[in-house]
Every structure is written in structure tokens, then in C-alpha cells.
Design an enzyme around this catalytic site. Structure first.
Site, short mmCIF file in Angstrom:
data_model
loop_
_atom_site.label_atom_id
_atom_site.label_comp_id
_atom_site.label_asym_id
_atom_site.label_seq_id
_atom_site.Cartn_x
_atom_site.Cartn_y
_atom_site.Cartn_z
N LYS A 43 -5.92 38.30 14.86
CA LYS A 43 -4.74 37.53 15.28
C LYS A 43 -3.51 38.43 15.33
CE LYS A 43 -4.29 36.29 10.44
NZ LYS A 43 -4.78 35.38 9.41
N TYR A 253 25.89 54.13 12.92
CA TYR A 253 26.76 52.96 12.73
C TYR A 253 27.32 52.93 11.30
CZ TYR A 253 25.33 50.76 17.12
OH TYR A 253 25.12 50.47 18.45
C1 LIG Z 1 -5.50 36.02 8.44
C2 LIG Z 1 -6.71 35.39 7.90
C3 LIG Z 1 -7.74 36.16 7.35
C4 LIG Z 1 -7.59 37.64 7.05
O1 LIG Z 1 -6.89 37.80 5.84
P1 LIG Z 1 -6.52 39.23 5.23
O2 LIG Z 1 -5.83 38.90 3.97
O3 LIG Z 1 -5.64 39.90 6.22
O4 LIG Z 1 -7.79 39.97 5.04
C5 LIG Z 1 -8.90 35.51 7.00
N1 LIG Z 1 -9.05 34.17 7.17
C6 LIG Z 1 -8.06 33.40 7.67
C7 LIG Z 1 -8.28 31.94 7.82
C8 LIG Z 1 -6.85 33.96 8.04
O5 LIG Z 1 -5.87 33.20 8.51
#
Ligand SMILES: *Cc1c(COP(=O)(O)O)cnc(C)c1O
Length: 350
Positions: A43, A253
Site C-alpha cells: 500500500k 531561510y
Molecule cells: C500495513 C499493514 C500490514 C503491514 O504492517 P507492517 O507493520 O508494515 O509490517 C499488515 N496488515 C495490515 C492489515 C496492514 O494494514
């Protein structure tokens, strides 16, 4: 009219991605998952690394199951892997989401009875089911699992998500017990609970499929994974201009840095709009040719000035690399490793 079909020249900033480390991290997490198979959370453009780069590497390493958050993220991933192996965590919030996911041939993660009914009404098909076991975010409560809308689903992965996997929290055992209860109650093909840190909690937490994200990309959520995980991402930028400033001259800045002696400084094409935040003003460090070059003054939107005193051989057009070791950078910045990755901007060449 200019010919806009011509490719723009490459940006003067890039994310160096160690593809061998990315593949190696997946393989290490897959091994640590024991009899379970590791999938991958991709994601948010693979946590900012760039899904177009990361997903083919993960596929080559042996990964088959891919998780995105939004329906709008599923198309890009479905074009790179078998769409039937892509799960969309936010599920079908509206009828048009259900129709879109069916068109792509990807799996929704069903999070509520309303989503279950919507998916079935849209024609249904294989899906995943999220059970909320204590994070109180998305997913069906265990008490709703007896509903006929759940019985009508064809469930591939029955999943839940841990709230505190990176800590020794009593919530872990509680969530484990509720997840096991859900698994006993609802027919499914594969069970899944662990994120990156959850993998380190041991075999009880593994089920058939684990879902690492952060650790794939070099993040280290808990000490026990430190030996297995290698860094993947390095922000790099080109020096655009070099100048020599005199004692008393200030930089950037609000003139927060003033030179005590004459010095050679360089301006690089990396700024907070790229995710190199203002927290690195006066504290960040660039590396190049084995030397370390401190950030001088404020980080600007599109550029940062660095001290070239230690690197007289570096000049315009040369590249430097930001120190961005995720666990150290998290301590130094007060941000989480997740934020440090996902804020890396779109202007990087990847
Ligand atoms: C983002 C997510 C993961 C991955 O988690 P990490 O802590 O980055 O390993 C796994 N399962 C779900 C449902 C998530 O939203």
C-alpha cells in the site's frame, strides 16, 4: 506546441533502491514465518519505495500475496501480478468500489456486514475477511461472524491485525485468542494475523500467511528482526551549485546558520517537498566519497545546503546520499520509521 511526448530528463534526485536487499528481506521474513508463507503490504506505493520497482522484485523473490489499502491502488498492482492474489484492505465502501474490484479481478477485504452484503449483491466471488480482535479500526467484531452474510462469502484469507506487535503487550495474546476463535468459527482457506513485528512473536501468530510491510523496506520494528533485515532505500540528490561563503555569512531561510570561517558549501536538489523534512535543518548529514557533510541552516521546499569542507573534490553535478538509516533516523527525528518511508515524495527518480 512543444512535443510533450518527449521524456523529461531524469530528476536531480533519486531513491537508490537496493533490490537485492528488498528480495533478501522478503526471503528472510518468509523463512521466519515458518510453515506460513509471507505476503507483502505494498500500500501507499509500497511505503513510498515505489510499487513499480518493488512489486516485480518481491514477485521474483517468491512473494505471491499483495496487500493494498485503497481500491484506487489495486489497478497498478493487478497489472504487475496475478490479480487474484491482490487484496484491497479498505474493502468496498461503495457499490462502485465493489464493481471496480470485480472488474480488476482482485479480492476485497470485507470489513463489515454492510460490505459483505454489498459484495454479494455485486456478484460476489473470492474475498478476504478482516476480523477486528482489538485494534478497533476496521473489521467485523467476532460477535458478528455468525451472520448469514458472512456465511455467504467465499473466504480466501481470514485476517486480523495486531495493535501492538512490536511491544510485549498483553493485547497480543488476547488478539491471538480472538483470531483463533474466529478461525474456528468461519470457513476460510488461509488464516493470517502477523505484520512485520508479528512474525517475530512466533509460530502461534503465523497461520498460513504473514503480511510484512515495514521490514521489507528496511524498517526494523523490533530488535529481534535487526539481524535479518537490510536497508533498502537511500535518498540521493545532485549538487546544483557550489559557492564559498565568508565568516559571518548566513545560509538559508531565517539565517539560522552563520559561518565562523570561510567555507565551501553546496546546494542540493532535495527539500521538504520531497519528504526531507525541516527536522533535518542543522542536524541532517549527507555522505559522498566516504565523507560526511552536515546540513547547514534550514531545509527549504526544493533544496538543502550542505557543508562541502570535508569533500573538496565534490562539485556541481556530483551526487550525495542522505543518511537515512530508518531506526536511527526515527530516533533523531521523532518520526516513526513508517512516516520516514511513506513521506518520500514523487519527484525522486526510482
Ligand atoms: C500495513 C499493514 C500490514 C503491514 O504492517 P507492517 O507493520 O508494515 O509490517 C499488515 N496488515 C495490515 C492489515 C496492514 O494494514
Amino acid at each position: 506546441m512543444p512535443d510533450t511526448s518527449l521524456a523529461a530528463p531524469p530528476a536531480a534526485l533519486r531513491l537508490a533502491i537496493d533490490c537485492a536487499a528488498l528480495r533478501g528481506n522478503w526471503q528472510a521474513l518468509d523463512r521466519l514465518s515458518g510453515v506460513a508463507r509471507a505476503g507483502a503490504a505494498v500500500k501507499a506505493d509500497a511505503y513510498g519505495v515505489g510499487a513499480a520497482v518493488a512489486v516485480p522484485e518481491l514477485l521474483a523473490a517468491g512473494c505471491r500475496d499483495f496487500f493494498v489499502a485503497h481500491p484506487g491502488e489495486a489497478g497498478e498492482i493487478a497489472a504487475l501480478v496475478d490479480p487474484a492474489c491482490v487484496s484491497v484492505l479498505h474493502g468496498p465502501l461503495r457499490d462502485e468500489d465493489a464493481a471496480w474490484l470485480r472488474t480488476l479481478g482482485v479480492k476485497p477485504v470485507i470489513n463489515s456486514l454492510a460490505q459483505a452484503r454489498r459484495w454479494i449483491a455485486a456478484g460476489g466471488g473470492r474475498c478476504d475477511l478482516m476480523v477486528d480482535t482489538g485494534i478497533n479500526r476496521l473489521g467485523l467484531p467476532v460477535a458478528e461472524l455468525g451472520d448469514e452474510a458472512v456465511r455467504a462469502l467465499k473466504i480466501d484469507v481470514l485476517l486480523s491485525h495486531l495493535a501492538s506487535a512490536e511491544e510485549a503487550s498483553p493485547l497480543n495474546a488476547l488478539q491471538l485468542a480472538r483470531w483463533q476463535e474466529a478461525c474456528a468459527q468461519v470457513p476460510h482457506a488461509r488464516a493470517s494475523l502477523a505484520n512485520s513485528a508479528g512474525i517475530a512473536l512466533g509460530p502461534d501468530y503465523h497461520g498460513a500467511l504473514t503480511r510484512p510491510g515495514l521490514a521489507l523496506y528496511g524498517g526494523i520494528p523490533c530488535e529481534s528482526l535487526a539481524g535479518a533485515i537490510r536497508p533498502v532505500v537511500q535518498p540521493q540528490a545532485a549538487i546544483m551549485q557550489v559557492r564559498t561563503i565568508a565568516a559571518g555569512d548566513s545560509v538559508g531561510y531565517n539565517a539560522t546558520f552563520t559561518a565562523r570561517h570561510a567555507m565551501r558549501v553546496g546546494t542540493i536538489a532535495l527539500g521538504y517537498a520531497d519528504g526531507y523534512l525541516r527536522c533535518w535543518s542543522g542536524t541532517g548529514v549527507m555522505e559522498g566519497g566516504g565523507r560526511q557533510m552536515p546540513v547547514l541552516g534550514r531545509v527549504s521546499m526544493d533544496m538543502t545546503v550542505i557543508d562541502l569542507t570535508a569533500a573538496p573534490e565534490l562539485g556541481e553535478g556530483d551526487w550525495v546520499t542522505a543518511q537515512y538509516h530508518l531506526p536511527d533516523a526515527a530516533v533523531a527525528s521523532g518520526l516513526s520509521q513508517y512516516e520516514l518511508l511513506t513521506l518520500l515524495g514523487r519527484r525522486f527518480g526510482r
